[in-house]
Scaffold this motif. Structure first.
Motif, PDB file in Angstrom:
ATOM      1  N   LEU A 152      66.502  38.854  99.786  1.00 37.92           N
ATOM      2  CA  LEU A 152      67.612  39.659 100.287  1.00 37.92           C
ATOM      3  C   LEU A 152      67.137  41.048 100.699  1.00 37.92           C
ATOM      4  CD1 LEU A 152      68.679  41.923  98.008  1.00 37.92           C
ATOM      5  CD2 LEU A 152      69.416  39.860  96.873  1.00 37.92           C
ATOM      6  N   VAL A 153      67.857  41.605 101.654  1.00 38.07           N
ATOM      7  CA  VAL A 153      67.617  42.970 102.099  1.00 38.07           C
ATOM      8  C   VAL A 153      68.982  43.627 102.238  1.00 38.07           C
ATOM      9  CG1 VAL A 153      66.787  44.449 103.966  1.00 38.07           C
ATOM     10  CG2 VAL A 153      65.502  42.402 103.347  1.00 38.07           C
ATOM     11  N   VAL A 154      69.136  44.783 101.591  1.00 40.33           N
ATOM     12  CA  VAL A 154      70.388  45.539 101.667  1.00 40.33           C
ATOM     13  C   VAL A 154      70.075  46.892 102.287  1.00 40.33           C
ATOM     14  CG1 VAL A 154      72.337  46.457 100.388  1.00 40.33           C
ATOM     15  CG2 VAL A 154      71.199  44.381  99.567  1.00 40.33           C
ATOM     16  N   ALA A 159      67.734  49.904 101.072  1.00 42.48           N
ATOM     17  CA  ALA A 159      68.059  50.396  99.736  1.00 42.48           C
ATOM     18  C   ALA A 159      67.571  49.401  98.683  1.00 42.48           C
ATOM     19  CB  ALA A 159      69.568  50.614  99.614  1.00 42.48           C
ATOM     20  N   VAL A 160      67.657  48.115  99.006  1.00 42.84           N
ATOM     21  CA  VAL A 160      67.199  47.046  98.106  1.00 42.84           C
ATOM     22  C   VAL A 160      66.472  46.007  98.940  1.00 42.84           C
ATOM     23  CG1 VAL A 160      67.883  45.241  96.465  1.00 42.84           C
ATOM     24  CG2 VAL A 160      69.196  47.374  96.583  1.00 42.84           C
ATOM     25  N   SER A 161      65.345  45.552  98.429  1.00 47.19           N
ATOM     26  CA  SER A 161      64.617  44.485  99.116  1.00 47.19           C
ATOM     27  C   SER A 161      63.972  43.580  98.068  1.00 47.19           C
ATOM     28  CB  SER A 161      63.540  45.099 100.020  1.00 47.19           C
ATOM     29  OG  SER A 161      62.783  44.080 100.638  1.00 47.19           O
ATOM     30  N   ALA A 162      64.182  42.298  98.197  1.00 52.77           N
ATOM     31  CA  ALA A 162      63.577  41.346  97.262  1.00 52.77           C
ATOM     32  C   ALA A 162      63.139  40.115  98.037  1.00 52.77           C
ATOM     33  CB  ALA A 162      64.571  40.956  96.174  1.00 52.77           C
ATOM     34  N   GLU A 163      62.030  39.560  97.599  1.00 52.12           N
ATOM     35  CA  GLU A 163      61.531  38.336  98.245  1.00 52.12           C
ATOM     36  C   GLU A 163      61.058  37.381  97.161  1.00 52.12           C
ATOM     37  OE1 GLU A 163      58.950  39.061 101.563  1.00 52.12           O
ATOM     38  OE2 GLU A 163      58.092  37.055 101.446  1.00 52.12           O
ATOM     39  N   GLY A 164      61.627  36.183  97.155  1.00 50.86           N
ATOM     40  CA  GLY A 164      61.227  35.174  96.181  1.00 50.86           C
ATOM     41  C   GLY A 164      61.605  35.526  94.753  1.00 50.86           C
ATOM     42  N   LEU A 165      62.753  36.212  94.598  1.00 51.60           N
ATOM     43  CA  LEU A 165      63.179  36.660  93.263  1.00 51.60           C
ATOM     44  C   LEU A 165      63.433  35.462  92.340  1.00 51.60           C
ATOM     45  CD1 LEU A 165      64.048  39.177  91.587  1.00 51.60           C
ATOM     46  CD2 LEU A 165      66.376  38.748  92.420  1.00 51.60           C
ATOM     47  N   VAL A 183      77.613  47.675 102.224  1.00 44.50           N
ATOM     48  CA  VAL A 183      78.137  47.009 101.030  1.00 44.50           C
ATOM     49  C   VAL A 183      77.651  45.567 101.051  1.00 44.50           C
ATOM     50  CG1 VAL A 183      80.218  46.260  99.820  1.00 44.50           C
ATOM     51  CG2 VAL A 183      80.168  48.479 100.978  1.00 44.50           C
ATOM     52  N   PHE A 184      77.084  45.126  99.922  1.00 42.15           N
ATOM     53  CA  PHE A 184      76.512  43.785  99.837  1.00 42.15           C
ATOM     54  C   PHE A 184      77.135  43.066  98.653  1.00 42.15           C
ATOM     55  CE2 PHE A 184      73.385  40.633  98.511  1.00 42.15           C
ATOM     56  CZ  PHE A 184      72.875  40.146  99.707  1.00 42.15           C
ATOM     57  N   GLY A 185      77.676  41.892  98.863  1.00 45.36           N
ATOM     58  CA  GLY A 185      78.287  41.123  97.782  1.00 45.36           C
ATOM     59  C   GLY A 185      77.562  39.808  97.564  1.00 45.36           C
ATOM     60  N   VAL A 186      77.558  39.363  96.326  1.00 43.37           N
ATOM     61  CA  VAL A 186      76.986  38.057  95.975  1.00 43.37           C
ATOM     62  C   VAL A 186      78.131  37.195  95.443  1.00 43.37           C
ATOM     63  CG1 VAL A 186      75.323  36.822  94.537  1.00 43.37           C
ATOM     64  CG2 VAL A 186      74.763  39.104  95.411  1.00 43.37           C
ATOM     65  N   LEU A 187      78.374  36.081  96.102  1.00 40.59           N
ATOM     66  CA  LEU A 187      79.461  35.185  95.726  1.00 40.59           C
ATOM     67  C   LEU A 187      78.901  33.859  95.233  1.00 40.59           C
ATOM     68  CD1 LEU A 187      81.835  35.702  98.806  1.00 40.59           C
ATOM     69  CD2 LEU A 187      81.815  36.956  96.645  1.00 40.59           C
ATOM     70  N   GLY A 188      79.580  33.253  94.283  1.00 41.12           N
ATOM     71  CA  GLY A 188      79.150  31.935  93.816  1.00 41.12           C
ATOM     72  C   GLY A 188      79.939  31.542  92.590  1.00 41.12           C
ATOM     73  N   PRO A 189      79.899  30.282  92.209  1.00 42.16           N
ATOM     74  CA  PRO A 189      80.642  29.797  91.036  1.00 42.16           C
ATOM     75  C   PRO A 189      80.041  30.321  89.731  1.00 42.16           C
ATOM     76  CG  PRO A 189      79.275  28.053  91.949  1.00 42.16           C
ATOM     77  CD  PRO A 189      79.184  29.211  92.894  1.00 42.16           C
ATOM     78  N   ASN A 190      80.762  30.156  88.643  1.00 44.17           N
ATOM     79  CA  ASN A 190      80.271  30.562  87.329  1.00 44.17           C
ATOM     80  C   ASN A 190      78.920  29.901  87.061  1.00 44.17           C
ATOM     81  OD1 ASN A 190      83.630  30.197  86.184  1.00 44.17           O
ATOM     82  ND2 ASN A 190      82.596  32.107  86.615  1.00 44.17           N
ATOM     83  N   GLY A 191      77.956  30.755  86.613  1.00 50.41           N
ATOM     84  CA  GLY A 191      76.638  30.231  86.271  1.00 50.41           C
ATOM     85  C   GLY A 191      75.698  30.093  87.449  1.00 50.41           C
ATOM     86  N   ALA A 192      76.135  30.544  88.638  1.00 47.51           N
ATOM     87  CA  ALA A 192      75.293  30.398  89.833  1.00 47.51           C
ATOM     88  C   ALA A 192      74.062  31.304  89.796  1.00 47.51           C
ATOM     89  CB  ALA A 192      76.111  30.673  91.091  1.00 47.51           C
TER      90      ALA A 192
END
Ligand SMILES: Nc1ncnc2c1ncn2[C@@H]1O[C@H](COP(=O)(O)OP(=O)(O)OP(=O)(O)O)[C@@H](O)[C@H]1O
Ligand SMILES: [Mg+2]
Length: 51
Positions: free
Chosen positions: A28-30, A7-13, A35-44
């Motif tokens: 990333l590949v979804v 559904a989603v594919s990105a390389e070297g974004l 369900v795909f989540g992106v986690l990280g601190p503020n400003g990541a």
């Protein structure tokens, strides 16, 4: 098993603002139907990863 198209594919974004790399080479590949989540601190760079 048959190969599915992601559904989603990105390389070297990359997303940069005036020389600042908010997103620096994300791969990333979804798969459809998952369900795909992106986690990280503020400003990541989570929001700037949106395609
Ligand atoms: N329009 C913009 N101009 C300049 N820098 C920006 C801009 N938008 C985001 N940035 C910078 O890019 C980096 C990543 O921002 P981003 O909004 O993707 O973070 P985030 O992981 O979504 O943070 P939060 O958890 O606070 O939502 C941060 O350093 C932010 O300051
Ligand atoms: Mg955000």
């Amino acid at each position: 098993m048959t190969a599915s198209t992601p559904a989603v594919s990105a390389e070297g974004l990359v997303k940069a603002f005036a020389g600042h790399r908010a997103v620096d080479g994300v791969d990333l590949v979804v798969e459809a139907g998952t369900v795909f989540g992106v986690l990280g601190p503020n400003g990541a760079g989570k929001t700037r990863c949106h395609l």
